[in-house]
Design an enzyme around this catalytic site. Structure first.
Site, PDB file in Angstrom:
ATOM      1  N   CYS A  89     -29.801  41.427 -43.727  1.00  0.00           N
ATOM      2  CA  CYS A  89     -31.484  41.597 -45.119  1.00  0.00           C
ATOM      3  C   CYS A  89     -32.567  41.973 -44.728  1.00  0.00           C
ATOM      4  O   CYS A  89     -32.318  42.563 -43.398  1.00  0.00           O
ATOM      5  CB  CYS A  89     -31.998  40.126 -45.153  1.00  0.00           C
ATOM      6  SG  CYS A  89     -32.886  40.140 -46.917  1.00  0.00           S
ATOM      7  N   CYS A  93     -37.885  36.505 -44.683  1.00  0.00           N
ATOM      8  CA  CYS A  93     -38.155  34.642 -45.502  1.00  0.00           C
ATOM      9  C   CYS A  93     -37.439  33.336 -44.328  1.00  0.00           C
ATOM     10  O   CYS A  93     -36.515  33.594 -43.618  1.00  0.00           O
ATOM     11  CB  CYS A  93     -37.238  34.507 -46.821  1.00  0.00           C
ATOM     12  SG  CYS A  93     -37.445  35.733 -48.028  1.00  0.00           S
ATOM     13  N   CYS A  96     -34.721  31.441 -44.869  1.00  0.00           N
ATOM     14  CA  CYS A  96     -34.332  31.539 -45.166  1.00  0.00           C
ATOM     15  C   CYS A  96     -32.483  30.558 -44.755  1.00  0.00           C
ATOM     16  O   CYS A  96     -32.653  30.340 -43.807  1.00  0.00           O
ATOM     17  CB  CYS A  96     -33.464  33.159 -44.610  1.00  0.00           C
ATOM     18  SG  CYS A  96     -31.745  33.702 -44.954  1.00  0.00           S
TER      19      CYS A  96
HETATM   20  S1  SF4 Z   1     -33.975  34.185 -47.987  1.00  0.00           S
HETATM   21 FE1  SF4 Z   1     -32.597  35.427 -46.700  1.00  0.00          FE
HETATM   22  S2  SF4 Z   1     -31.178  36.977 -47.036  1.00  0.00           S
HETATM   23 FE2  SF4 Z   1     -32.997  36.523 -49.193  1.00  0.00          FE
HETATM   24  S3  SF4 Z   1     -34.604  37.871 -49.774  1.00  0.00           S
HETATM   25 FE3  SF4 Z   1     -35.154  36.272 -47.080  1.00  0.00          FE
HETATM   26  S4  SF4 Z   1     -34.787  36.383 -45.960  1.00  0.00           S
HETATM   27 FE4  SF4 Z   1     -33.332  37.629 -47.099  1.00  0.00          FE
END
Ligand code: SF4
Length: 367
Positions: A89, A93, A96
């Site tokens: 990604c 986040c 995540c």
């Molecule tokens: S939650 Fe994880 S997979 Fe989704 S955008 Fe954020 S970092 Fe990327």
């Protein structure tokens, strides 16, 4: 008359009377016999504990409830599947729960083979997720899969969950017609909060991008959905106005969830503990947005076992023990053998409204 003769006379008379009576009674018994048989036979068949001769055996009773449930649980139908084909990604986040632990992605033809197997096992809806699905081959990989699932497999519903940052209009031109739903993750309409959460990249504005994607969905007839994870940094926010303006078909609101090995624990790539909110906090957020009819709430309890998750190797991930434990790959052992280890709770899936109008042809949208 001789005294002896006089004494025997009543005795002979009574014998004659008795003989006559016996004859009458015998005839009466024989005449009642058919009536007795016609009454007693049906009674003997219907009254418990009073049987005459062989009785037809009743149908086998159903198995005990627990046994039936175990049998059902043994191989649920993969009606709706989430295929996280990549863990890579471009966002970071903090909460995540599907992190970049590998960079593996199946070759396209192998992924198609697995999807075909799932279709044969009863799949009706596929959702492509990640990581970020548009990172692989600049969206061509997911585009090819979307087209394959709609055109070849004729699945009623094909959807993608993305952070939206890498989607270009040319993708909609090429693949938009094969896609039913595009879900974009957005946790805040305050850009500073998005940056705090980790949903931000340099100069690009996540919220501005969201509006651009909304417009493309309208133009290319793709149903638009929003996913939000409610956490410590956005739990106080009032999103009513912005959500109403964007008018998604569905607004999925998740309570931030801890998964060991992903966003919690020693071997995890994230530490999401500081993002976690209580059930009461989550309820308050929902209450603040109760007038939004497309809001679909998902508490931790609802989320944990009610998704069928396939990882990048096409292994089902079982989250029942608070971490993601993989089955064998469906490509090696088949769908039925693998899905038994998915921990999937079909009842919770139905209870959380997992089955809904998910084909854009049935949504009757005013694009
Ligand atoms: S939650 Fe994880 S997979 Fe989704 S955008 Fe954020 S970092 Fe990327």
């Amino acid at each position: 008359m001789h005294l002896g003769v006089l004494l025997r006379l009543p005795l002979a008379l009574s014998r004659a009377v008795l003989a006559a009576l016996r004859g009458r009674l015998g005839a009466l018994c024989w005449s009642l016999a058919p009536l007795y048989l016609s009454l007693s036979l049906p009674l003997s068949l219907s009254l418990p504990g009073w049987r005459r001769g062989p009785v037809p055996s009743p149908a086998a009773p159903p198995p005990p409830r627990r046994q039936r449930e175990q049998r059902d649980e043994a191989a649920p139908t993969p009606t709706s599947v989430n295929y996280h084909f990549t863990r890579q990604c471009n966002y970071k986040c903090g909460f995540c729960f599907h992190t970049a632990k590998t960079s593996f992605v199946l070759p396209l033809e192998e992924a198609k083979r697995g999807l075909e197997m799932l279709k044969e096992a009863g799949m009706e809806k596929i959702n492509f997720s990640g990581g970020e699905p548009f990172l692989q081959d600049r969206g061509e990989f997911v585009g090819q899969l979307v087209q394959f699932c709609k055109e070849e497999l004729k699945l009623p519903s094909v959807s993608i969950v993305s952070n939206g940052s890498l989607i270009r209009e040319r993708w909609f031109k090429k693949y938009g017609k094969y896609l039913d739903i595009l879900a974009i993750s957005c946790d805040s309409f305050n850009e500073e909060v998005n940056v705090l959460i980790g949903r931000g990249q340099g100069k690009k504005n996540h919220v501005e991008n969201l509006h651009k994607l909304r417009q493309w969905c309208r133009e290319y007839a793709v149903a638009f959905k929003i996913n939000s994870v409610i956490n410590r940094f956005n739990v106080e926010e009032d999103m009513n106005e912005q959500i109403m303006a964007l008018n998604p078909v569905r607004w999925k609101v998740f309570q931030c969830l801890l998964i060991e090995g992903e966003n919690s624990g020693d071997d995890a790539l994230r530490e999401a503990e500081k993002f976690v909110i209580s059930d009461e906090d989550f309820e308050q957020f929902l209450d603040r947005h109760k007038d939004i009819s497309c809001l679909v709430p998902e508490s931790n309890q609802k989320m944990r076992d009610s998704y069928l998750i396939l990882d990048e190797y096409m292994r089902f991930l079982n989250c029942r023990n608070g971490r993601k434990e993989p089955s064998n790959s469906i490509l090696d052992v088949g769908v039925e053998a693998a899905i038994k280890f998915s921990g999937f709770d079909e009842k919770m899936f139905l209870k959380r409204g997992g089955k809904y109008v998910w084909s854009k042809a049935d949504m009757k949208l005013d694009w």
